[in-house]
Scaffold this motif. Structure first.
Motif, mmCIF file in Angstrom:
data_model
loop_
_atom_site.group_PDB
_atom_site.id
_atom_site.type_symbol
_atom_site.label_atom_id
_atom_site.label_comp_id
_atom_site.label_asym_id
_atom_site.label_seq_id
_atom_site.Cartn_x
_atom_site.Cartn_y
_atom_site.Cartn_z
ATOM 1 N N ALA A 129 -1.535 12.069 -2.031
ATOM 2 C CA ALA A 129 -0.590 11.751 -3.103
ATOM 3 C C ALA A 129 -1.139 12.151 -4.469
ATOM 4 O O ALA A 129 -0.378 12.473 -5.386
ATOM 5 N N LEU A 159 0.820 -1.206 0.000
ATOM 6 C CA LEU A 159 0.000 0.000 0.000
ATOM 7 C C LEU A 159 0.859 1.264 0.000
ATOM 8 O O LEU A 159 0.497 2.264 -0.624
ATOM 9 N N GLY A 160 2.001 1.214 0.661
ATOM 10 C CA GLY A 160 2.932 2.343 0.618
ATOM 11 C C GLY A 160 3.508 2.542 -0.775
ATOM 12 O O GLY A 160 3.630 3.681 -1.252
ATOM 13 N N TRP A 198 -4.894 5.561 5.473
ATOM 14 C CA TRP A 198 -4.258 5.238 4.194
ATOM 15 C C TRP A 198 -4.962 5.936 3.028
ATOM 16 O O TRP A 198 -4.302 6.469 2.132
ATOM 17 N N LEU A 199 -6.289 5.963 3.046
ATOM 18 C CA LEU A 199 -7.011 6.637 1.966
ATOM 19 C C LEU A 199 -6.731 8.136 1.968
ATOM 20 O O LEU A 199 -6.650 8.760 0.902
ATOM 21 N N VAL A 232 1.276 6.526 -7.110
ATOM 22 C CA VAL A 232 0.256 7.502 -7.501
ATOM 23 C C VAL A 232 0.902 8.884 -7.625
ATOM 24 O O VAL A 232 0.729 9.577 -8.634
ATOM 25 N N ALA A 233 1.660 9.277 -6.622
ATOM 26 C CA ALA A 233 2.330 10.585 -6.657
ATOM 27 C C ALA A 233 3.313 10.664 -7.820
ATOM 28 O O ALA A 233 3.372 11.678 -8.530
ATOM 29 N N ALA A 241 -3.858 9.366 2.791
ATOM 30 C CA ALA A 241 -2.518 9.460 2.188
ATOM 31 C C ALA A 241 -2.581 9.291 0.673
ATOM 32 O O ALA A 241 -1.871 9.986 -0.066
ATOM 33 N N ILE A 242 -3.426 8.380 0.209
ATOM 34 C CA ILE A 242 -3.607 8.204 -1.245
ATOM 35 C C ILE A 242 -4.181 9.476 -1.851
ATOM 36 O O ILE A 242 -3.735 9.943 -2.897
ATOM 37 N N ARG A 299 0.806 4.119 -2.933
ATOM 38 C CA ARG A 299 0.704 5.553 -2.627
ATOM 39 C C ARG A 299 1.821 6.331 -3.314
ATOM 40 O O ARG A 299 1.583 7.350 -3.962
ATOM 41 N N ASP A 300 3.041 5.821 -3.202
ATOM 42 C CA ASP A 300 4.187 6.498 -3.814
ATOM 43 C C ASP A 300 4.069 6.518 -5.337
ATOM 44 O O ASP A 300 4.428 7.502 -5.986
#
Length: 99
Positions: free
Chosen positions: A81, A32-33, A74-75, A39-40, A77-78, A36-37
């Protein structure tokens, strides 16, 4: 002819926050990390910024409050991102979310 994007979204499904034992949770956090990364990275590389994040089904694994707390973090953070806020995240529950 214009090629502008009228509406775009990031679609996620079956993230199953909370599934498995300690080693599975550690693996899930890594994946998941990385998502997220990525996506950015993709947005920084020119992929159109989504207008919303759509999450369809199975946000949690067994519907426990702590799973939803972790999912919300987490959402968020997404969303960040992707240059969005948690207000831009829409969820539809799945069968694992009806406990």
């Amino acid at each position: 002819m214009s090629t502008s994007t009228l509406f775009s979204w990031l679609h996620l499904s079956d993230i199953h926050i909370g599934h498995g034992g300690a080693s599975h949770v550690a693996d899930q956090e890594l994946v998941l990390g990385a998502l997220r990364d990525d996506v950015a990275k993709q947005i920084a590389g020119g992929v159109p910024k989504p207008d919303v994040v759509l999450v369809t089904g199975d946000i949690a694994f067994c519907g426990a409050k702590d799973e939803y707390d972790r999912a919300a973090t987490w959402l968020g953070a997404i969303a960040a991102a992707a240059g969005l806020t948690l207000d831009d995240v829409y969820v539809v529950p799945g069968n694992h979310d009806v406990q």
